[in-house]
Design a protein around this motif. Structure first.
Motif, mmCIF file in Angstrom:
data_model
loop_
_atom_site.group_PDB
_atom_site.id
_atom_site.type_symbol
_atom_site.label_atom_id
_atom_site.label_comp_id
_atom_site.label_asym_id
_atom_site.label_seq_id
_atom_site.Cartn_x
_atom_site.Cartn_y
_atom_site.Cartn_z
ATOM 1 N N PHE A 309 0.835 -1.196 0.000
ATOM 2 C CA PHE A 309 0.000 0.000 0.000
ATOM 3 C C PHE A 309 0.875 1.253 0.000
ATOM 4 N N LYS A 310 1.952 1.197 0.783
ATOM 5 C CA LYS A 310 2.844 2.356 0.907
ATOM 6 C C LYS A 310 3.390 2.773 -0.446
ATOM 7 N N LEU A 326 -6.422 4.569 7.540
ATOM 8 C CA LEU A 326 -6.131 3.912 6.267
ATOM 9 C C LEU A 326 -7.069 2.727 6.132
ATOM 10 N N ASP A 340 0.672 0.709 6.482
ATOM 11 C CA ASP A 340 0.597 0.677 5.021
ATOM 12 C C ASP A 340 1.614 -0.307 4.437
#
Length: 440
Positions: A309-310, A326, A340
């Protein structure tokens, strides 16, 4: 034009303007991917590779040994660096295969076109779908080959492709219909052939008039397929609500769509079936909507499975403010994440990042017995009582109130003037009821 709908439901703000006009971009190929061996409902896969092995794009790296399961494939070419348990968006630790790219982008030799649809038998199409690792791309993650294998006593006469995308913020399915309508239609025709069905619908909410127009043009020469505009209302995208809205049929309590002669598949699932047949490419990537008040540049990206995700958020300019929450998926049915550093999986339809102001949760107040949660529940349940019994750990009582029929849409929590955390309590109750059933 007639618009179909269902009883109950709510009207949360759409929040789709940030991405609904943005074409899908190809995300950068990651240097490292972490690919979970369970991205679906059912049994996890067994690894087919070991540390040090070289793999190619589209190569099967996880074998499904159970019927309710789906194989896993490598999304990049490179070297297997680690096989271990990591956090996943589902909220649990899952055995994953970590692969480091070698930069070659070499595609595995098994990835090749499977032939013309009219020349393929039902059995061949079903096997292609199974081997491609296709699951419900709307988020549920149910293996598609299982859904397309109803028992003989459950004849199917209608297929619905779900293009409602009622979840706020998300626009991945909308863009798929606009940019690749031919894939959606091809996938629907393949599903209809597998099930020997003569009638197909594509259900689209009427807040997407451009998608309705494009899909109507795409099926102009398909007499067995109709586009069914449905009223914009949440949770219109729930398969049982969509069935009721389009056909008038009602899936019985505890039942499945096949009990009333239907099968429902997501727009993304249909497109994945098209790719598997036309190119032979299994599920190695998916369209993800990245949006929310904490995202610098909201986008629709075609992301390789296993990308963190990051890294995806960094390709959207990173966070523009302090992150408050998030979420994997949308705000109504998605799951909040504590980090993330988790991978995109087949069911990751969206990544939603909210700033601290938008993520603030109001304090709960006592229930005022207004009955709003009852009046809007699309399943005709009484959420306030199910939640109350769950909070008091009276799970047998919660079950009597049909807790397991809850589709976890979150409409009750949304509408509650006292800001009661009804959905969270009901989810807890459902898990306890299911756990007790398994033990007994």
């Amino acid at each position: 034009m007639k618009r179909f709908t269902f009883r109950g439901g709510v009207h949360p703000p759409h929040f789709k303007k940030a991405t609904e006009k943005l074409s899908v971009e190809k995300a950068k190929i990651p240097q490292v991917v972490t690919i979970p061996l369970q991205q679906h409902i059912g049994a996890p896969c067994e690894p087919l590779v070991k540390v040090g092995d070289k793999v190619k794009i589209g190569q099967k790296i996880g074998q499904a040994n159970a019927f309710v399961s789906a194989p896993i494939h490598s999304s990049i070419a490179g070297t297997v660096k680690k096989i271990a348990s990591f956090d996943s968006p589902t909220g649990s630790k899952v055995q994953c295969i970590v692969i480091e790219s070698d930069g070659s982008n070499e595609v595995h030799e098994d990835v090749r076109a499977k032939g013309e649809l009219h020349n393929l038998s039902k059995k061949e199409i079903l096997e292609i779908i199974k081997e491609a690792g296709i699951t419900g791309m709307g988020g549920a993650g149910f293996p598609t080959h299982v859904k397309l294998s109803p028992p003989p006593d459950k004849p199917i006469d209608t297929v619905i492709i779900n293009g409602a995308e009622c979840e706020p913020f998300l626009t991945a399915d909308h863009r798929m219909m606009l940019e690749h309508p031919e894939k959606v239609v091809f996938g629907l025709k393949a599903i209809m052939k597998v099930l020997d069905v003569r009638k197909g619908f594509i259900g689209i909410e009427d807040n997407k008039p451009d998608a309705i127009k494009v899909m109507e043009e795409a099926v102009m020469n398909e007499p067995d397929i109709d586009v069914a505009p449905v009223r914009t209302k949440y949770p219109q995208g729930d398969e049982k609500r969509l069935i009721n809205a389009i056909t008038g049929r009602e899936v019985p309590s505890g039942g499945l769509p096949m009990d009333v002669g239907l099968v429902v598949n997501n727009v993304g699932t249909a497109a994945a079936i098209c790719d598997a047949i036309k190119t032979g490419m299994p599920v190695i990537e998916r369209v993800v909507t990245i949006s929310g008040s904490a995202i610098n540049e909201p986008k629709n990206l075609l992301v390789r499975i296993g990308t963190s995700f990051k890294e995806v958020i960094e390709q959207c300019g990173g966070y523009k403010s302090d992150l408050g929450k998030l979420i994997s998926g949308g705000p109504m049915m998605g799951f909040a994440q504590f980090t993330d550093e988790i991978p995109v999986i087949k069911g990751t339809s969206g990544i939603l990042a909210l700033n601290k102001k938008d993520a603030k949760i109001p304090d709960e107040q006592p229930c005022i017995r207004c009955g709003k949660c009852v009046s809007i529940c699309p399943v005709n349940l009484e959420p306030l009582f199910i939640a109350k019994f769950s909070q008091k750990r009276l799970y047998d009582e919660a079950e009597k109130y049909h807790a397991l029929d809850c589709i976890e849409c979150g409409s009750c929590s949304f509408i509650c003037p006292s800001k009661r955390k009804l959905l969270q309590s009901i989810r807890t109750g459902k898990r306890e009821i299911i756990s007790k059933r398994k033990k007994s």
